[in-house]
Design a protein around this motif. Structure first.
Motif, mmCIF file in Angstrom:
data_model
loop_
_atom_site.group_PDB
_atom_site.id
_atom_site.type_symbol
_atom_site.label_atom_id
_atom_site.label_comp_id
_atom_site.label_asym_id
_atom_site.label_seq_id
_atom_site.Cartn_x
_atom_site.Cartn_y
_atom_site.Cartn_z
ATOM 1 N N TYR A 16 32.651 21.705 40.845
ATOM 2 C CA TYR A 16 31.724 22.801 41.166
ATOM 3 C C TYR A 16 31.483 23.648 39.925
ATOM 4 O O TYR A 16 30.338 23.952 39.553
ATOM 5 N N ARG A 27 20.561 28.320 39.749
ATOM 6 C CA ARG A 27 20.675 29.164 40.950
ATOM 7 C C ARG A 27 20.279 30.624 40.690
ATOM 8 O O ARG A 27 20.634 31.509 41.462
ATOM 9 N N PHE A 31 21.035 34.270 42.936
ATOM 10 C CA PHE A 31 21.737 35.474 42.496
ATOM 11 C C PHE A 31 20.804 36.685 42.564
ATOM 12 O O PHE A 31 21.213 37.775 42.997
ATOM 13 N N PRO A 49 33.780 35.507 48.442
ATOM 14 C CA PRO A 49 34.536 34.991 47.311
ATOM 15 C C PRO A 49 33.605 34.699 46.129
ATOM 16 O O PRO A 49 32.431 34.401 46.309
ATOM 17 N N SER A 50 34.165 34.747 44.965
ATOM 18 C CA SER A 50 33.374 34.762 43.729
ATOM 19 C C SER A 50 33.217 33.402 43.081
ATOM 20 O O SER A 50 32.438 33.273 42.131
ATOM 21 N N GLY A 51 33.976 32.377 43.524
ATOM 22 C CA GLY A 51 34.000 31.158 42.715
ATOM 23 C C GLY A 51 34.393 31.550 41.298
ATOM 24 O O GLY A 51 35.284 32.383 41.082
ATOM 25 N N TYR A 54 30.228 33.744 38.812
ATOM 26 C CA TYR A 54 28.882 33.463 38.291
ATOM 27 C C TYR A 54 27.923 34.645 38.426
ATOM 28 O O TYR A 54 27.023 34.832 37.623
ATOM 29 N N PRO A 70 40.139 33.007 46.772
ATOM 30 C CA PRO A 70 41.480 32.508 47.129
ATOM 31 C C PRO A 70 41.961 31.388 46.219
ATOM 32 O O PRO A 70 43.156 31.083 46.206
ATOM 33 N N PHE A 74 39.439 28.590 40.561
ATOM 34 C CA PHE A 74 38.207 29.344 40.320
ATOM 35 C C PHE A 74 38.506 30.626 39.548
ATOM 36 O O PHE A 74 37.767 30.996 38.641
ATOM 37 N N ILE A 89 39.994 36.582 51.018
ATOM 38 C CA ILE A 89 38.934 37.586 51.146
ATOM 39 C C ILE A 89 39.135 38.490 52.358
ATOM 40 O O ILE A 89 38.439 39.493 52.484
ATOM 41 N N LEU A 105 28.339 35.375 48.854
ATOM 42 C CA LEU A 105 27.277 34.370 48.697
ATOM 43 C C LEU A 105 27.805 32.962 48.929
ATOM 44 O O LEU A 105 28.760 32.525 48.273
ATOM 45 N N ALA A 106 27.165 32.276 49.855
ATOM 46 C CA ALA A 106 27.341 30.825 50.011
ATOM 47 C C ALA A 106 28.772 30.412 50.288
ATOM 48 O O ALA A 106 29.248 29.408 49.759
ATOM 49 N N HIS A 110 33.138 28.667 55.133
ATOM 50 C CA HIS A 110 34.499 28.131 54.993
ATOM 51 C C HIS A 110 35.538 29.018 55.675
ATOM 52 O O HIS A 110 36.712 28.657 55.723
ATOM 53 N N PRO A 112 37.695 30.965 58.353
ATOM 54 C CA PRO A 112 38.037 30.821 59.772
ATOM 55 C C PRO A 112 38.048 32.138 60.543
ATOM 56 O O PRO A 112 37.960 32.125 61.768
HETATM 57 C C1 LIG Z 1 30.476 27.389 47.561
HETATM 58 S S1 LIG Z 1 31.673 28.376 46.695
HETATM 59 C C2 LIG Z 1 30.759 29.875 46.506
HETATM 60 C C3 LIG Z 1 31.265 30.668 45.357
HETATM 61 C C4 LIG Z 1 30.282 31.692 44.793
HETATM 62 N N1 LIG Z 1 30.084 32.783 45.721
HETATM 63 C C5 LIG Z 1 28.971 31.023 44.463
HETATM 64 O O1 LIG Z 1 27.952 31.404 45.050
HETATM 65 O O2 LIG Z 1 28.974 30.125 43.616
HETATM 66 C C6 LIG Z 1 32.790 28.627 47.981
HETATM 67 C C7 LIG Z 1 33.969 29.508 47.640
HETATM 68 O O3 LIG Z 1 34.688 29.731 48.826
HETATM 69 C C8 LIG Z 1 36.058 29.786 48.508
HETATM 70 N N2 LIG Z 1 36.817 29.469 49.733
HETATM 71 C C9 LIG Z 1 37.347 28.326 50.114
HETATM 72 N N3 LIG Z 1 37.961 28.453 51.303
HETATM 73 C C10 LIG Z 1 37.780 29.727 51.670
HETATM 74 C C11 LIG Z 1 38.162 30.495 52.797
HETATM 75 N N4 LIG Z 1 38.858 29.992 53.801
HETATM 76 N N5 LIG Z 1 37.794 31.772 52.843
HETATM 77 C C12 LIG Z 1 37.067 32.295 51.850
HETATM 78 N N6 LIG Z 1 36.690 31.625 50.769
HETATM 79 C C13 LIG Z 1 37.043 30.362 50.686
HETATM 80 C C14 LIG Z 1 36.249 28.806 47.394
HETATM 81 O O4 LIG Z 1 37.373 29.117 46.621
HETATM 82 C C15 LIG Z 1 34.933 28.939 46.644
HETATM 83 O O5 LIG Z 1 35.062 29.869 45.609
#
Ligand SMILES: C[S@@+](CC[C@H](N)C(=O)[O-])C[C@H]1O[C@@H](n2cnc3c(N)ncnc32)[C@H](O)[C@@H]1O
Length: 245
Positions: A16, A27, A31, A49-51, A54, A70, A74, A89, A105-106, A110, A112
């Motif tokens: 990723y 993208r 943003f 979450p920030s990945g 970016y 988390p 990343f 988060i 964002l995006a 994921h 729960p």
């Molecule tokens: C598709 S990326 C999006 C990251 C960033 N916001 C972007 O737009 O590029 C998904 C993110 O969700 C995080 N993630 C994975 N499992 C998660 C969970 N259960 N709760 C929250 N975040 C999670 C990953 O670590 C990853 O950074």
């Protein structure tokens, strides 16, 4: 083959991040779309979450950035000088009422426990603060592509729970007033179809497929517009703007 979940996740997170590094502007519209409702605001923005952090490169002057994710991989990938912390988060290591703006964002597909995340956003925000939440909406081409084609071709699968008819109520239950809730076009822009296919192949980690196969599926399931000779993927997410009350 990979033996443990963490090895698999490390590989997937690296892919990723590699895609984002190779096409850092693909993208940009996404943003811009999450920052648009924050125009004119200043102070601290929390990206959760920030990945790999970016969004930080797109912030307007007067806004500071903290990313929360988390995944250790990343957080380690965030650029030098961009503050990112490793945390769930739903449990962000920042004081109450310490943040002016939040972007998510995006990623909530994921998560729960969405009520816990929305409560955490509300805890973090100062009075008058604003959260912008953007993710795929259920039963849209983007959601169907992720849970269909990506699910079938990513070695870990992809089973997202996308924003649905319950989401707005959960946000309001956390003491937010929703000022906008709509699907927004945020096209992903490429130089060529090959680049588009290679980007999504890596971003969504589908190592068994060629870039050409991925581009063909993107075209069939989401669609490209050719603008000035450049393919624009018709990416669209539901954007919810929520104000702390
Ligand atoms: C598709 S990326 C999006 C990251 C960033 N916001 C972007 O737009 O590029 C998904 C993110 O969700 C995080 N993630 C994975 N499992 C998660 C969970 N259960 N709760 C929250 N975040 C999670 C990953 O670590 C990853 O950074």
């Amino acid at each position: 083959m990979f033996e443990t979940y963490s090895e698999i996740f490390a590989e997937r997170g690296a892919a990723y991040h590699g895609a984002m590094a190779e096409c850092p502007h693909a993208r940009d519209a996404e943003f811009a779309a999450v920052l648009g409702p924050l125009a004119g605001r200043e102070g601290l923005l929390c990206d959760m979450p920030s990945g790999g952090g970016y969004l930080a490169a797109h912030l307007p002057a007067g806004m500071r950035y903290v990313g929360v994710d988390p995944s250790e991989d990343f957080v380690r990938a965030c650029p030098v000088g961009v503050e990112c912390v490793q945390a769930p988060i739903a449990s962000v290591p920042q004081p109450d009422a310490s943040v002016d703006c939040i972007v998510s964002l995006a990623a909530l597909h994921h998560e729960p426990d969405l009520p816990a995340v929305f409560r955490e956003m509300r805890r973090l925000l100062k009075p008058g603060g604003r959260a912008v939440i953007a993710d795929a909406a259920e039963d849209t081409p983007v959601a169907d592509f992720l849970n269909g084609f990506v699910n079938a071709n990513n070695p870990m699968g992809h089973e997202g729970h996308f924003l649905d008819e319950l989401t707005a109520g959960l946000i309001e239950d956390a003491r937010f007033a929703i000022s906008e809730d709509t699907i927004i076009d945020m096209p992903w822009r490429f130089h060529s179809l090959d680049e588009a296919g290679a980007f999504c192949r890596q971003l969504f980690w589908m190592p068994e497929l060629s870039a050409e196969q991925v581009a063909a599926a993107m075209d069939d399931e989401i669609g490209f517009d050719m603008i000035d000779g450049r393919p624009h993927l018709s990416w669209a997410l539901r954007r919810i703007v929520a104000d702390a009350v």
